[in-house]
Enzyme design. Structure first.
Site, PDB file in Angstrom:
ATOM      1  N   LYS A  22       7.635   3.749  -6.486  1.00 63.46           N
ATOM      2  CA  LYS A  22       7.756   2.412  -5.880  1.00 63.46           C
ATOM      3  C   LYS A  22       6.905   2.363  -4.614  1.00 63.46           C
ATOM      4  O   LYS A  22       6.126   1.420  -4.429  1.00 63.46           O
ATOM      5  CB  LYS A  22       9.206   2.126  -5.516  1.00 63.46           C
ATOM      6  CG  LYS A  22       9.399   0.924  -4.589  1.00 63.46           C
ATOM      7  CD  LYS A  22      10.842   0.657  -4.220  1.00 63.46           C
ATOM      8  CE  LYS A  22      11.310   1.506  -3.092  1.00 63.46           C
ATOM      9  NZ  LYS A  22      10.893   1.059  -1.723  1.00 63.46           N
ATOM     10  N   ASN A  23       7.008   3.375  -3.771  1.00 61.83           N
ATOM     11  CA  ASN A  23       6.365   3.298  -2.453  1.00 61.83           C
ATOM     12  C   ASN A  23       4.853   3.474  -2.511  1.00 61.83           C
ATOM     13  O   ASN A  23       4.165   3.113  -1.565  1.00 61.83           O
ATOM     14  CB  ASN A  23       7.029   4.283  -1.489  1.00 61.83           C
ATOM     15  CG  ASN A  23       8.444   3.821  -1.140  1.00 61.83           C
ATOM     16  OD1 ASN A  23       8.815   2.689  -1.427  1.00 61.83           O
ATOM     17  ND2 ASN A  23       9.220   4.704  -0.550  1.00 61.83           N
ATOM     18  N   ARG A  92       9.658  -5.509   2.530  1.00 62.21           N
ATOM     19  CA  ARG A  92       8.872  -5.093   3.705  1.00 62.21           C
ATOM     20  C   ARG A  92       7.415  -4.848   3.305  1.00 62.21           C
ATOM     21  O   ARG A  92       6.495  -5.134   4.052  1.00 62.21           O
ATOM     22  CB  ARG A  92       9.484  -3.813   4.278  1.00 62.21           C
ATOM     23  CG  ARG A  92       8.741  -3.232   5.463  1.00 62.21           C
ATOM     24  CD  ARG A  92       9.446  -2.027   6.023  1.00 62.21           C
ATOM     25  NE  ARG A  92       8.675  -1.388   7.072  1.00 62.21           N
ATOM     26  CZ  ARG A  92       8.626  -1.810   8.336  1.00 62.21           C
ATOM     27  NH1 ARG A  92       9.282  -2.896   8.705  1.00 62.21           N
ATOM     28  NH2 ARG A  92       7.911  -1.155   9.251  1.00 62.21           N
ATOM     29  N   CYS A 116      15.587  -4.367   8.560  1.00 63.75           N
ATOM     30  CA  CYS A 116      16.602  -4.667   7.548  1.00 63.75           C
ATOM     31  C   CYS A 116      17.783  -3.757   7.868  1.00 63.75           C
ATOM     32  O   CYS A 116      17.902  -3.248   8.973  1.00 63.75           O
ATOM     33  CB  CYS A 116      16.070  -4.425   6.149  1.00 63.75           C
ATOM     34  SG  CYS A 116      15.959  -2.707   5.733  1.00 63.75           S
ATOM     35  N   ARG A 121      12.964  -1.345  12.365  1.00 61.60           N
ATOM     36  CA  ARG A 121      11.722  -1.288  11.566  1.00 61.60           C
ATOM     37  C   ARG A 121      10.640  -2.219  12.114  1.00 61.60           C
ATOM     38  O   ARG A 121      10.123  -3.087  11.424  1.00 61.60           O
ATOM     39  CB  ARG A 121      12.025  -1.605  10.096  1.00 61.60           C
ATOM     40  CG  ARG A 121      13.087  -0.689   9.530  1.00 61.60           C
ATOM     41  CD  ARG A 121      13.220  -0.812   8.048  1.00 61.60           C
ATOM     42  NE  ARG A 121      12.170  -0.043   7.375  1.00 61.60           N
ATOM     43  CZ  ARG A 121      12.038  -0.038   6.037  1.00 61.60           C
ATOM     44  NH1 ARG A 121      12.820  -0.789   5.298  1.00 61.60           N
ATOM     45  NH2 ARG A 121      11.093   0.674   5.455  1.00 61.60           N
ATOM     46  N   PRO A 122      10.269  -2.051  13.390  1.00 62.23           N
ATOM     47  CA  PRO A 122       9.173  -2.858  13.952  1.00 62.23           C
ATOM     48  C   PRO A 122       7.842  -2.486  13.302  1.00 62.23           C
ATOM     49  O   PRO A 122       7.768  -1.496  12.544  1.00 62.23           O
ATOM     50  CB  PRO A 122       9.190  -2.455  15.428  1.00 62.23           C
ATOM     51  CG  PRO A 122       9.752  -1.095  15.442  1.00 62.23           C
ATOM     52  CD  PRO A 122      10.751  -1.043  14.321  1.00 62.23           C
ATOM     53  N   ILE A 123       6.797  -3.285  13.577  1.00 60.11           N
ATOM     54  CA  ILE A 123       5.481  -2.963  13.012  1.00 60.11           C
ATOM     55  C   ILE A 123       4.453  -2.793  14.133  1.00 60.11           C
ATOM     56  O   ILE A 123       3.250  -3.009  13.937  1.00 60.11           O
ATOM     57  CB  ILE A 123       5.012  -4.026  12.003  1.00 60.11           C
ATOM     58  CG1 ILE A 123       4.847  -5.400  12.640  1.00 60.11           C
ATOM     59  CG2 ILE A 123       5.977  -4.127  10.821  1.00 60.11           C
ATOM     60  CD1 ILE A 123       4.091  -6.382  11.731  1.00 60.11           C
ATOM     61  N   ASP A 124       4.925  -2.403  15.303  1.00 63.16           N
ATOM     62  CA  ASP A 124       4.021  -2.281  16.463  1.00 63.16           C
ATOM     63  C   ASP A 124       2.860  -1.317  16.221  1.00 63.16           C
ATOM     64  O   ASP A 124       1.737  -1.558  16.693  1.00 63.16           O
ATOM     65  CB  ASP A 124       4.823  -1.869  17.704  1.00 63.16           C
ATOM     66  CG  ASP A 124       5.583  -0.562  17.485  1.00 63.16           C
ATOM     67  OD1 ASP A 124       6.470  -0.530  16.598  1.00 63.16           O
ATOM     68  OD2 ASP A 124       5.275   0.435  18.163  1.00 63.16           O
ATOM     69  N   GLN A 125       3.106  -0.244  15.476  1.00 61.90           N
ATOM     70  CA  GLN A 125       2.014   0.717  15.248  1.00 61.90           C
ATOM     71  C   GLN A 125       0.953   0.143  14.310  1.00 61.90           C
ATOM     72  O   GLN A 125      -0.237   0.417  14.467  1.00 61.90           O
ATOM     73  CB  GLN A 125       2.587   2.021  14.671  1.00 61.90           C
ATOM     74  CG  GLN A 125       3.540   2.725  15.624  1.00 61.90           C
ATOM     75  CD  GLN A 125       2.875   3.054  16.947  1.00 61.90           C
ATOM     76  OE1 GLN A 125       1.880   3.761  16.989  1.00 61.90           O
ATOM     77  NE2 GLN A 125       3.391   2.483  18.030  1.00 61.90           N
ATOM     78  N   ASP A 304      14.758   9.126   2.636  1.00 68.55           N
ATOM     79  CA  ASP A 304      15.244   8.313   1.503  1.00 68.55           C
ATOM     80  C   ASP A 304      16.185   9.089   0.596  1.00 68.55           C
ATOM     81  O   ASP A 304      16.851   8.500  -0.251  1.00 68.55           O
ATOM     82  CB  ASP A 304      14.061   7.788   0.679  1.00 68.55           C
ATOM     83  CG  ASP A 304      13.198   6.841   1.501  1.00 68.55           C
ATOM     84  OD1 ASP A 304      12.073   6.562   1.065  1.00 68.55           O
ATOM     85  OD2 ASP A 304      13.644   6.401   2.572  1.00 68.55           O
ATOM     86  N   ARG A 396      15.878  -2.785  -7.436  1.00 68.83           N
ATOM     87  CA  ARG A 396      14.485  -2.964  -6.991  1.00 68.83           C
ATOM     88  C   ARG A 396      13.795  -1.616  -6.893  1.00 68.83           C
ATOM     89  O   ARG A 396      12.565  -1.538  -6.926  1.00 68.83           O
ATOM     90  CB  ARG A 396      14.245  -3.610  -5.637  1.00 68.83           C
ATOM     91  CG  ARG A 396      15.326  -3.874  -4.730  1.00 68.83           C
ATOM     92  CD  ARG A 396      14.776  -4.464  -3.414  1.00 68.83           C
ATOM     93  NE  ARG A 396      13.691  -3.692  -2.813  1.00 68.83           N
ATOM     94  CZ  ARG A 396      13.721  -3.263  -1.547  1.00 68.83           C
ATOM     95  NH1 ARG A 396      14.772  -3.497  -0.777  1.00 68.83           N
ATOM     96  NH2 ARG A 396      12.695  -2.596  -1.036  1.00 68.83           N
TER      97      ARG A 396
END
Ligand code: EPZ
Length: 417
Positions: A22-23, A92, A116, A121-125, A304, A396
């Site tokens: 999936k990933n 995401r 979530c 789970r920020p996306i700053d990077q 995970d 999912r």
């Protein structure tokens, strides 16, 4: 509402074949946009996450043909328009469209949800990577407007080895002018899968899978063929199922190296597991020893698999300790395990599992994808019936979950209530 109903105590025998990751798939599908001609991606799992991404491709005007386990994408008819919130908020991984639209068109506007249930789970990077490569970013609440007149290679040092930020930076850098170095890059196998796909298109990436990735930007990327690697988290989940209820259960079509840390920990517990070239054979084992586990980025113990392995730790005789270092809120499965008879204490960053405890079926809820997987595993060994609600997130992430487990003897079914 759909629920999963599991009657515990069945022995699992036979073979489970692992699907594509999936990933990896959720990054490979958006990456197809970078090609200037048709691409084929094989071994794509049929899960709602991949459906949600091909829906966005379709919305943007690409031609998408879904065969049984592969997708053929012709991105030449893509137009650059805003991806609506109801599409991007489904998962995401929709944010992987940001770098590819930025690299292809120099501009992208899209909504992107925040965290979530497992953490902020920020996306700053990711945004740090885009800025380093020449982009300007305007944030309006959850909506991003990203623009770059020119993308120029840069030296990007990630604050932490973020999988998403590593992939997002790589997806822009392949079309930037000059050289990019990504330092402190994540080393997950999914990153290597994406880099291989891009190199098949004509990109020039070296070092994927290490903490330093070097990229020389190119003008054009051509259509090609690539294959999704086996899903290492699905692999680990079913290996754990075998150690709980298996009788020489074979988990086939895997890359054992990708679940090495899980296998080592299971051997430390005393689990009966045979490792082959592309499979393992695992059986239920009694009198297991307790262990200490700390989640880390690859090749460390996968976060995970933290919630799934907790069920196995309830079957170890003694106190095990599980420390979660990647997410700040990934123990929501514990309350339900305790309702089923487990004896687990929760602290801020770790849990203490006091085994061995018998589990009894109960009505529980999947609070997130891997919490749901944990409760499926618990249901397989619990006495009586376990009913799991909010099962959408689990379906999912695990292709044909009910079919695969039924095939090897589990009593599991999807019911409408
Ligand atoms: C990927 O998420 C996976 N998802 C996750 O799997 C997995 O848990 C995670 O990598 C770690 O292995 C996909 O690949 C689609 P990160 P990602 O960026 O890329 C913090 C599953 O169950 N962080 O490595 O989002 C972040 O908050 C899912 O299949 C920042 O602070 O993970 C988290 O605490 C769950 N700023 C940690 O780093 C950033 O800009 C790891 O995040 C990015 C991340």
């Amino acid at each position: 509402m759909k629920v999963l109903e599991i009657n515990g105590g069945r022995t699992l025998e036979g073979t489970i074949r692992i699907s594509g990751s999936k990933n990896s798939s959720v990054a490979l599908i958006p990456a197809a946009i970078l090609a200037d001609s048709e691409v084929t991606i094989c071994n794509v799992p049929e899960i709602t996450d991949t459906d949600a991404l091909t829906e966005i491709l379709d919305y943007l005007g690409a031609t998408v043909k879904r065969a049984s386990e592969s997708i053929v994408i012709d991105p030449t008819t893509i137009v650059n328009k805003e991806i609506p919130e109801e599409m991007s908020s489904k998962l995401r991984a929709s944010y992987y469209f940001m770098p590819v639209l930025l690299a292809k068109f120099g501009h992208v506007e899209m909504y992107f949800p925040g965290g979530c249930s497992i953490g902020a789970r920020p996306i700053d990077q990711t945004l740090k990577g885009f800025k380093a490569l020449g982009a300007t970013i305007e944030e309006q609440e959850n909506r991003y407007i990203i623009h770059a007149n020119r993308l120029i290679g840069a030296h990007v040092y990630l604050d932490m080895p973020s999988v998403g930020a590593t992939i997002n930076t790589m997806l822009v850098a392949v079309k930037a002018q000059g050289n990019t170095i990504i330092e402190n890059a994540a080393k997950e196998p999914e990153i290597v899968n994406v880099a291989t796909f891009l190199n098949n298109m004509g990109a020039r990436i070296t070092g994927a899978g290490t903490s330093e990735i070097r990229i020389t930007g190119v003008e054009k990327l051509e259509g090609c063929y690539t294959e999704v690697i086996p899903d290492r988290i699905e692999t680990g989940t079913y290996i754990i199922a075998g150690s709980l209820a298996g009788n020489h259960l074979k988990i086939d079509n895997i890359i054992p190296e990708h679940v090495e840390m899980l296998i080592l920990k299971m051997q430390e517990m005393g689990v009966d597991i045979e490792v082959g070239a592309d499979y393992v054979i695992v059986s239920k084992t009694t009198s297991l020893r307790p262990v200490k586990i700390k989640t880390q980025g690859y090749p460390g113990f996968a976060t995970d698999l933290q919630q799934p392995v907790t069920v196995l730790l309830t079957q170890c005789e003694g106190e095990s300790i599980l420390e979660e270092t990647v997410y700040e809120n990934r123990f929501k499965n514990v309350r339900y395990l305790n309702q089923m008879g487990a004896n687990i204490d929760v602290f801020e960053k770790k849990i203490k599992i006091h085994g061995l405890t018998e589990l009894t079926g109960n009505q529980v809820e999947a609070t997130d994808l891997r919490a749901g997987a944990c409760l499926v595993l618990a249901g397989l060994i619990a006495t009586g019936t376990t009913t799991i609600s909010n099962i959408g997130p689990v379906l999912r992430g695990y292709e044909h979950l009910v079919e695969k487990l039924t095939e090897v003897g589990a009593s599991i079914s999807l019911k409408e209530v």
